[in-house]
Design a protein around this motif. Structure first.
Motif, PDB file in Angstrom:
ATOM      1  N   GLN A 288      -1.401   6.543   1.772  1.00  0.00           N
ATOM      2  CA  GLN A 288      -2.541   5.963   2.074  1.00  0.00           C
ATOM      3  C   GLN A 288      -2.734   5.501   3.614  1.00  0.00           C
ATOM      4  O   GLN A 288      -3.690   5.736   4.322  1.00  0.00           O
ATOM      5  CB  GLN A 288      -3.128   4.891   1.255  1.00  0.00           C
ATOM      6  CG  GLN A 288      -3.484   5.121  -0.312  1.00  0.00           C
ATOM      7  CD  GLN A 288      -3.586   4.083  -1.147  1.00  0.00           C
ATOM      8  OE1 GLN A 288      -2.621   3.000  -1.199  1.00  0.00           O
ATOM      9  NE2 GLN A 288      -4.303   4.161  -2.172  1.00  0.00           N
TER      10      GLN A 288
ATOM     11  N   LEU B  20      -8.335  -0.843   3.181  1.00  0.00           N
ATOM     12  CA  LEU B  20      -6.967  -0.448   2.435  1.00  0.00           C
ATOM     13  C   LEU B  20      -6.339  -1.592   1.954  1.00  0.00           C
ATOM     14  O   LEU B  20      -6.021  -2.004   0.728  1.00  0.00           O
ATOM     15  CB  LEU B  20      -6.275   0.322   3.364  1.00  0.00           C
ATOM     16  CG  LEU B  20      -4.826   0.815   2.745  1.00  0.00           C
ATOM     17  CD1 LEU B  20      -5.308   1.762   1.600  1.00  0.00           C
ATOM     18  CD2 LEU B  20      -4.038   1.666   3.695  1.00  0.00           C
ATOM     19  N   LYS B  21      -5.707  -2.490   2.858  1.00  0.00           N
ATOM     20  CA  LYS B  21      -4.710  -3.483   2.302  1.00  0.00           C
ATOM     21  C   LYS B  21      -5.334  -4.692   1.554  1.00  0.00           C
ATOM     22  O   LYS B  21      -4.802  -4.924   0.502  1.00  0.00           O
ATOM     23  CB  LYS B  21      -3.994  -4.188   3.665  1.00  0.00           C
ATOM     24  CG  LYS B  21      -3.112  -3.078   4.590  1.00  0.00           C
ATOM     25  CD  LYS B  21      -2.516  -3.978   5.602  1.00  0.00           C
ATOM     26  CE  LYS B  21      -1.737  -2.912   6.266  1.00  0.00           C
ATOM     27  NZ  LYS B  21      -1.123  -3.551   7.442  1.00  0.00           N
TER      28      LYS B  21
ATOM     29  N   SER C 266      -6.026  -3.199  -2.131  1.00  0.00           N
ATOM     30  CA  SER C 266      -5.038  -2.954  -2.722  1.00  0.00           C
ATOM     31  C   SER C 266      -4.089  -4.272  -3.138  1.00  0.00           C
ATOM     32  O   SER C 266      -3.368  -4.196  -4.126  1.00  0.00           O
ATOM     33  CB  SER C 266      -3.797  -2.434  -1.900  1.00  0.00           C
ATOM     34  OG  SER C 266      -4.678  -0.831  -1.391  1.00  0.00           O
TER      35      SER C 266
ATOM     36  N   THR D 145       0.742  -1.205  -0.090  1.00  0.00           N
ATOM     37  CA  THR D 145      -0.042   0.152  -0.013  1.00  0.00           C
ATOM     38  C   THR D 145       0.895   1.164   0.092  1.00  0.00           C
ATOM     39  O   THR D 145       1.741   1.209   0.530  1.00  0.00           O
ATOM     40  CB  THR D 145      -0.919  -0.122   1.276  1.00  0.00           C
ATOM     41  OG1 THR D 145      -0.203  -0.113   2.426  1.00  0.00           O
ATOM     42  CG2 THR D 145      -1.912  -1.085   1.278  1.00  0.00           C
TER      43      THR D 145
END
Length: 251
Positions: free
Chosen positions: A145, A163-164, A167, A141
């Motif tokens: 971010q 997020l992770k 991604s 990432t």
């Protein structure tokens, strides 16, 4: 269709060339069978090939799905806990280097002959690419971010989920493709020692010097790989339709 046309033409040329070379006696048919000979043995033994294919495919599918679930879970745990990753990951990398054919006899002792050993063999071989690729994606990432999520005081679980994991989509997909192929290799290695499926059919054909049966089984294993890859491509295309703005990088 246009995308696959060169591969289709190449396959036709290779098949026709082999047929001519074997029929004219340039290639020994006891070592390399003609494509027509492979088709003939597939027709003669279609019941044996069908049952062996289905048995191998089921074992591969179970081993592959288990490795995907366990691989993504372990990678997520490693991503959340740096101590666990540093403690366990080196041993996982070391274990990955051990050839599956060397530990297959141990699996027979632990699980006995049959599907359990084949599934375990398929699982062991295919789980490590899932762990490595998923972990790589989770760790890739952008710093900006991660800073944004830190500013809003997101919990580790929220960062992982929002997020992770999105991604890591392309890395996970790359791991799925590698693991799918390795799951077939692991299952065949397991069948060599535990019996059953196309692996046992190949081993039996080896003792009879029947190369036509071996080539026919290899053809079916290739078909199995194509089915798995095609299914993964369909799943990926479906996910991209659902959330096209999330996954942009093409593999």
């Amino acid at each position: 269709m246009k995308k696959h046309l060169p591969a289709f033409v190449f396959f036709i040329v290779i098949t026709a060339s082999l047929e001519i070379l074997v029929q004219t006696g340039i290639f020994n048919s006891s070592l390399i069978p003609a494509p027509s000979q492979i088709v003939e043995v597939l027709k003669e033994m279609h019941t044996d090939f069908q049952s062996a294919f289905l048995e191998s495919f089921l074992n591969v599918l179970i081993g592959f799905i288990l490795s995907v679930i366990a691989g993504i879970f372990i990678a997520c745990v490693f991503s959340l806990s740096d101590i666990l990753r540093r403690a366990i990951l080196p041993f996982a990398i070391f274990f990955q280097t051990v050839p599956i054919i060397a530990i297959a006899p141990l699996l027979v002792i632990y699980f006995g002959f049959g599907a359990s050993t084949v599934i375990a063999s398929s699982f062991i071989v295919s789980i490590f690419p899932m762990i490595a690729n998923t972990l790589l994606g989770l760790e890739s990432t952008q710093p900006s971010q991660r800073d944004l999520f830190s500013i809003y005081k997101a919990t580790p679980w929220e960062s992982l989920w929002h997020l992770k994991l999105p991604s890591a989509f392309n890395s996970i997909y790359a791991g799925l493709k590698v693991s799918a192929g390795l799951a077939i290799i692991g299952a065949v290695a397991g069948e060599f020692v535990a019996g059953g499926g196309l692996g046992a059919l190949i081993d039996s054909a080896r003792t009879q010097q029947r190369v036509d049966i071996v080539f026919a089984a290899l053809l079916l294993l290739s078909l199995m790989g194509l089915i798995l890859m095609g299914s993964l491509a369909l799943i990926r295309a479906s996910l991209l339709k659902l959330r096209p703005w999330t996954f942009t990088e093409e593999i």
